[in-house]
Design a protein around this motif. Structure first.
Motif, short mmCIF file in Angstrom:
data_model
loop_
_atom_site.label_atom_id
_atom_site.label_comp_id
_atom_site.label_asym_id
_atom_site.label_seq_id
_atom_site.Cartn_x
_atom_site.Cartn_y
_atom_site.Cartn_z
N CYS A 1 -8.52 0.65 -7.66
CA CYS A 1 -7.85 1.03 -6.41
C CYS A 1 -7.62 -0.19 -5.52
O CYS A 1 -6.55 -0.35 -4.93
CB CYS A 1 -8.67 2.09 -5.67
SG CYS A 1 -8.71 3.68 -6.48
N ALA A 2 -8.66 -1.04 -5.43
CA ALA A 2 -8.52 -2.24 -4.60
C ALA A 2 -7.42 -3.16 -5.14
O ALA A 2 -6.63 -3.73 -4.38
CB ALA A 2 -9.85 -2.98 -4.54
N ALA A 3 -7.37 -3.28 -6.46
CA ALA A 3 -6.34 -4.13 -7.06
C ALA A 3 -4.94 -3.58 -6.81
O ALA A 3 -4.00 -4.32 -6.51
CB ALA A 3 -6.59 -4.25 -8.56
N ILE A 4 -4.80 -2.25 -6.93
CA ILE A 4 -3.50 -1.62 -6.68
C ILE A 4 -3.07 -1.80 -5.24
O ILE A 4 -1.92 -2.12 -4.93
CB ILE A 4 -3.55 -0.13 -7.06
CG1 ILE A 4 -3.74 0.02 -8.57
CG2 ILE A 4 -2.28 0.59 -6.60
CD1 ILE A 4 -3.98 1.44 -9.02
N ILE A 5 -4.03 -1.62 -4.29
CA ILE A 5 -3.72 -1.76 -2.87
C ILE A 5 -3.29 -3.20 -2.56
O ILE A 5 -2.32 -3.45 -1.83
CB ILE A 5 -4.94 -1.37 -2.01
CG1 ILE A 5 -5.19 0.13 -2.12
CG2 ILE A 5 -4.72 -1.76 -0.55
CD1 ILE A 5 -6.47 0.59 -1.44
N CYS A 6 -4.00 -4.18 -3.12
CA CYS A 6 -3.64 -5.58 -2.90
C CYS A 6 -2.25 -5.89 -3.45
O CYS A 6 -1.47 -6.61 -2.82
CB CYS A 6 -4.67 -6.50 -3.55
SG CYS A 6 -6.30 -6.47 -2.74
N ALA A 7 -1.96 -5.33 -4.61
CA ALA A 7 -0.63 -5.56 -5.20
C ALA A 7 0.46 -4.95 -4.33
O ALA A 7 1.51 -5.57 -4.10
CB ALA A 7 -0.59 -4.97 -6.61
N VAL B 1 4.59 -7.46 1.80
CA VAL B 1 4.74 -8.70 2.57
C VAL B 1 5.95 -9.49 2.10
O VAL B 1 6.72 -10.02 2.90
CB VAL B 1 3.45 -9.55 2.46
CG1 VAL B 1 3.69 -10.94 3.05
CG2 VAL B 1 2.31 -8.87 3.19
N ILE B 2 6.13 -9.56 0.79
CA ILE B 2 7.28 -10.29 0.25
C ILE B 2 8.59 -9.65 0.67
O ILE B 2 9.53 -10.32 1.11
CB ILE B 2 7.18 -10.36 -1.29
CG1 ILE B 2 5.99 -11.22 -1.70
CG2 ILE B 2 8.47 -10.92 -1.88
CD1 ILE B 2 5.71 -11.21 -3.18
N THR C 1 9.09 -7.67 3.26
CA THR C 1 9.26 -7.85 4.71
C THR C 1 9.76 -9.25 5.04
O THR C 1 10.65 -9.43 5.87
CB THR C 1 7.94 -7.58 5.44
OG1 THR C 1 7.48 -6.25 5.14
CG2 THR C 1 8.11 -7.72 6.94
N GLY C 2 9.18 -10.26 4.39
CA GLY C 2 9.62 -11.64 4.62
C GLY C 2 11.08 -11.84 4.26
O GLY C 2 11.83 -12.48 5.00
N ILE C 3 11.48 -11.28 3.12
CA ILE C 3 12.88 -11.40 2.72
C ILE C 3 13.79 -10.69 3.71
O ILE C 3 14.85 -11.22 4.10
CB ILE C 3 13.07 -10.81 1.30
CG1 ILE C 3 12.31 -11.65 0.27
CG2 ILE C 3 14.56 -10.74 0.94
CD1 ILE C 3 12.33 -11.07 -1.12
N ALA C 4 13.38 -9.49 4.17
CA ALA C 4 14.20 -8.73 5.13
C ALA C 4 14.34 -9.49 6.45
O ALA C 4 15.43 -9.54 7.04
CB ALA C 4 13.58 -7.36 5.38
#
Length: 207
Positions: free
Chosen positions: A26-32, A38-39, A41-44
């Motif tokens: 679950c932690a790995a999925i949330i981080c992904a 974030v990527i 949002t940055g592109i937008a």
């Protein structure tokens, strides 16, 4: 030889029997998911700013008049200047606000008056004018300033310096808000008849 093989089989069986805990998955999925968000949002944000191309709001001296400039033998200076300051927001899609607006009018290195303004807003692609009547009481001059005042009277030209700063902020839709400190530092030249003779535009710059 058989004992070694048996121990190897037991080790592999024990290793293969271990499973990753669901919490770690679950932690790995949330981080992904967060990384992808974030990527995106940055592109937008980058694409939005490239398309909208926001401009930093500015302030500039729209007009000015030297109403009074008197200097006597006792070394006392009395002056009055009427000045209009224009706040400009060139952004067509962004509302702008101006805060902490403060300016100093200086003659010969001496502060003549302080010009302030409460927080105000400027509509999209709009302007707001601030009207000031800067009047000083009799200001005692030092020797160097007395010589400068006498020279100004002989040359029929008076030079003031206007220094100031303000904080500009504007918001572009969902892209968020942007803040900038802007500074003003320019020379104001007048004839003794009150005429404002500046040839260059007196306008703020971001920093």
């Amino acid at each position: 030889m058989s004992a070694v093989r048996m121990n190897s089989k037991k080790y592999l069986s024990k290793y293969q029997g271990r499973r990753t805990h669901p919490i770690i998955w679950c932690a790995a999925i949330i981080c992904a998911v967060l990384a992808v968000a974030v990527i995106i949002t940055g592109i937008a944000v980058c694409v939005g700013y490239i398309i909208i191309h926001p401009r930093i709001p500015s302030i500039s001296v729209l007009s000015a008049t030297l109403d009074t400039f008197r200097y006597n033998e006792a070394g006392l200076l009395v002056t009055q200047i009427t000045m209009d300051i224009r706040a400009t927001n060139d952004n067509r899609k962004a509302h702008a606000s101006f805060q902490d607006t403060s300016m100093l009018l200086v003659f010969g290195g001496m502060e003549v008056a302080r010009l302030v303004a409460p927080p105000f807003e400027v509509e999209r692609n709009g302007t707001t004018d601030l009207h000031y009547v800067v009047e000083s009481r009799a200001i005692p001059l030092e020797q160097e300033q007395m010589e400068l005042a006498s020279l100004s009277l002989r040359r029929d030209e008076v030079l003031f310096v206007l220094r100031g700063r303000f904080r500009a902020q504007w918001r572009v839709g969902l892209l968020g808000s942007v803040k900038f400190w802007c500074y003003l530092n320019c020379r104001l030249r007048f004839r003794l008849n009150g005429t404002f003779t500046n040839t260059n535009r007196c306008s703020s710059r971001p920093q």
